[in-house]
Design an enzyme around this catalytic site. Structure first.
Site, PDB file in Angstrom:
ATOM      1  N   TYR A  55     -16.160  -8.947 -14.093  1.00 53.19           N
ATOM      2  CA  TYR A  55     -15.663  -9.922 -15.072  1.00 53.19           C
ATOM      3  C   TYR A  55     -15.319 -11.224 -14.351  1.00 53.19           C
ATOM      4  O   TYR A  55     -14.663 -11.220 -13.318  1.00 53.19           O
ATOM      5  CB  TYR A  55     -14.427  -9.378 -15.782  1.00 53.19           C
ATOM      6  CG  TYR A  55     -14.699  -8.113 -16.550  1.00 53.19           C
ATOM      7  CD1 TYR A  55     -13.855  -7.024 -16.454  1.00 53.19           C
ATOM      8  CD2 TYR A  55     -15.821  -7.996 -17.362  1.00 53.19           C
ATOM      9  CE1 TYR A  55     -14.114  -5.855 -17.149  1.00 53.19           C
ATOM     10  CE2 TYR A  55     -16.094  -6.827 -18.066  1.00 53.19           C
ATOM     11  CZ  TYR A  55     -15.231  -5.771 -17.955  1.00 53.19           C
ATOM     12  OH  TYR A  55     -15.481  -4.621 -18.635  1.00 53.19           O
ATOM     13  N   HIS A  59     -14.928 -11.454 -21.318  1.00 52.45           N
ATOM     14  CA  HIS A  59     -13.601 -10.934 -20.932  1.00 52.45           C
ATOM     15  C   HIS A  59     -12.547 -12.030 -20.908  1.00 52.45           C
ATOM     16  O   HIS A  59     -11.698 -12.069 -20.014  1.00 52.45           O
ATOM     17  CB  HIS A  59     -13.704 -10.251 -19.565  1.00 52.45           C
ATOM     18  CG  HIS A  59     -12.839  -9.037 -19.444  1.00 52.45           C
ATOM     19  ND1 HIS A  59     -11.545  -9.083 -19.015  1.00 52.45           N
ATOM     20  CD2 HIS A  59     -13.080  -7.738 -19.734  1.00 52.45           C
ATOM     21  CE1 HIS A  59     -11.032  -7.861 -18.998  1.00 52.45           C
ATOM     22  NE2 HIS A  59     -11.941  -7.028 -19.425  1.00 52.45           N
TER      23      HIS A  59
HETATM   24  C1  GCO Z   1     -14.743  -3.167 -21.856  1.00 53.42           C
HETATM   25  C2  GCO Z   1     -13.410  -3.672 -21.393  1.00 53.42           C
HETATM   26  C3  GCO Z   1     -12.803  -2.914 -20.248  1.00 53.42           C
HETATM   27  C4  GCO Z   1     -11.396  -3.407 -19.974  1.00 53.42           C
HETATM   28  C5  GCO Z   1     -10.509  -2.268 -19.548  1.00 53.42           C
HETATM   29  C6  GCO Z   1      -9.067  -2.733 -19.359  1.00 53.42           C
HETATM   30  O1  GCO Z   1     -15.468  -3.958 -22.490  1.00 53.42           O
HETATM   31  O2  GCO Z   1     -14.985  -1.973 -21.666  1.00 53.42           O
HETATM   32  O3  GCO Z   1     -13.461  -5.058 -21.185  1.00 53.42           O
HETATM   33  O4  GCO Z   1     -13.594  -2.972 -19.118  1.00 53.42           O
HETATM   34  O5  GCO Z   1     -11.393  -4.412 -18.991  1.00 53.42           O
HETATM   35  O6  GCO Z   1     -10.586  -1.267 -20.528  1.00 53.42           O
HETATM   36  O7  GCO Z   1      -8.255  -1.695 -18.879  1.00 53.42           O
HETATM   37 MG    MG Z   2     -14.530  -5.778 -22.921  1.00 61.37          MG
END
Ligand code: GCO
Ligand code: MG
Length: 400
Positions: free
Chosen positions: A157, A208
């Protein structure tokens, strides 16, 4: 003898190294109990404490059949509401009550909800890497497994952090990322993947919440030639009003919701048709009871479901997602992060991935259990996550 709740307890375990919270609701009927997911991994101890200290005394002795009344009672019992800790604690109880109801009806939950609209839930998988070659090889592997929708990320991210030279003297510690480098890398990533794989495969991407709103609008427009399945979390929940502007400027489909806890966050987005996929983490909104209502709301406005399905949802929570997926007419796609034999050992009855689809076992209720002895083999670590201390080149703390 009328059925009563005789006990409510939290069980914390980390079979994949990610803290999970499951709630077990016991009854006075021999062998009749339910399980539910209450996983908020960053504050799992707070959730477990809320379950054991508040919801257990509040709800023990009640009729487990009264799911709606229990949900409404528990939601307002602390007066202040719609927060992540208590919503997750309530979710664990709520899912367990649905599990009990399905067992008593001798029906899998998807049948209790009105039956199957499909045999299995189509999933998307995560392809990430530090080079375009690496990402492409991950995509190729998923295509060979039969996966039809793939999330593309290029160095996690916010993209690969290569900005040590950009920080000011004395900058504090953090997970630094280069906002400009990230924006440019995403366009390069999609250009390269479309060149290698063409358009016969669906790709999505998760911003994100790492960009300024206007940067996110520009990125959504720049990605139009690459026909994304959806662009996720283009904005932070605090900036959802920017979706009106984004929607008027681009035809890139938009997905939002994993950070939502309060109906006020999604009601406008859905009723004004500003997003295409709702992505809530169903335990963050209080479980199956609110998620069913949310899915039905979405259907009226042409919004599809794409429930959050990362590693920090327990297999119990994933099972709840899939029961909703099999029933909802307006199901879109299911995020799938996968697990190892350790999770299968702790959670007998796990949903099963075959090719690009996830299947349930058809057993009554959620169709999944927790082996408490096996769970005890995988205790949760208590170190705080470092990745949420995201910072921009000048050291400004960014929303993670
Ligand atoms: C996704 C989410 C996760 C979150 C995580 C936080 O799209 O699956 O962005 O990667 O970052 O669940 O704890
Ligand atoms: Mg996500």
């Amino acid at each position: 003898m009328s059925i009563k709740i005789t006990g409510i307890k939290s069980i914390c375990a980390a079979p994949e190294g990610i803290p999970l919270v499951v709630v077990k609701v016991d009854t006075n009927q021999p062998g009749l109990y339910g399980v539910g997911c209450a996983t908020y991994t960053q504050r799992f101890l707070s959730v477990a404490h809320a379950v054991d200290t508040y919801f257990a005394p509040l709800l023990t002795g009640r009729d487990p059949a009264r799911i709606e009344d229990i949900w409404q009672t528990a939601m307002v019992s602390a007066y202040w509401r719609n927060g992540p800790v208590l919503n997750n604690a309530l979710s664990g109880v709520d899912m367990a009550l649905w599990d009990i109801k399905g067992k008593l009806a001798n029906m899998p939950l998807y049948d209790l909800f009105g039956g199957k609209s499909r045999e299995a839930a189509r999933v998307y998988r995560h392809a990430d890497g530090r080079t375009l070659e690496e990402v492409g090889d991950r995509v190729q592997a998923f295509i060979e497994q039969g996966v039809q929708v793939i999330r593309l990320q290029f160095g996690g991210y916010g993209g690969r952090s290569s900005i040590n030279s950009m920080k000011p003297d004395g900058a504090c510690e953090g997970a630094y990322y280069d906002t400009l480098g990230y924006q440019l890398s995403v366009v390069k990533l999609f250009e390269a993947m479309r060149k290698r794989f063409g358009f016969e495969i669906d790709f999505c991407h998760d911003v994100h919440e790492r960009l300024e709103p206007i940067e996110a609008v520009r990125l959504a427009k720049e990605l139009e030639p690459y026909r994304l399945y959806f662009l996720e979390d283009a904005l932070a929940p605090e900036q959802v009003d920017w979706f009106k502007i984004m929607r008027s400027q681009t035809h890139t489909p938009l997905a939002m919701g994993e950070l939502f806890n309060n109906p006020m966050e999604w009601t406008g987005l859905i009723s004004e048709r500003l997003i295409d996929f709702i992505r809530v983490h169903i335990s963050q909104i209080g479980g199956i009871t609110p998620a069913r209502k949310l899915a039905i709301l979405c259907e009226s406005f042409g919004v599809r479901t794409a429930w959050h399905g990362p590693g920090d949802v327990s297999p119990v929570g994933h099972a709840a997602n899939i029961h909703l997926d099999l029933n909802s007419w307006n199901f879109g796609i299911q995020e799938w992060s996968g697990w190892t034999e350790k999770s299968i050992e702790v959670f007998p009855g796990c949903p099963e991935l075959r090719g690009g689809y996830v299947y349930l076992n058809g057993k009554p209720g959620l169709g999944i259990d927790i082996d408490e002895n096996a769970a005890a083999k995988y205790p949760c670590g208590e170190e705080l996550p470092k990745w949420t201390n995201a910072r921009r080149p000048d050291g400004t703390l960014a929303r993670p």
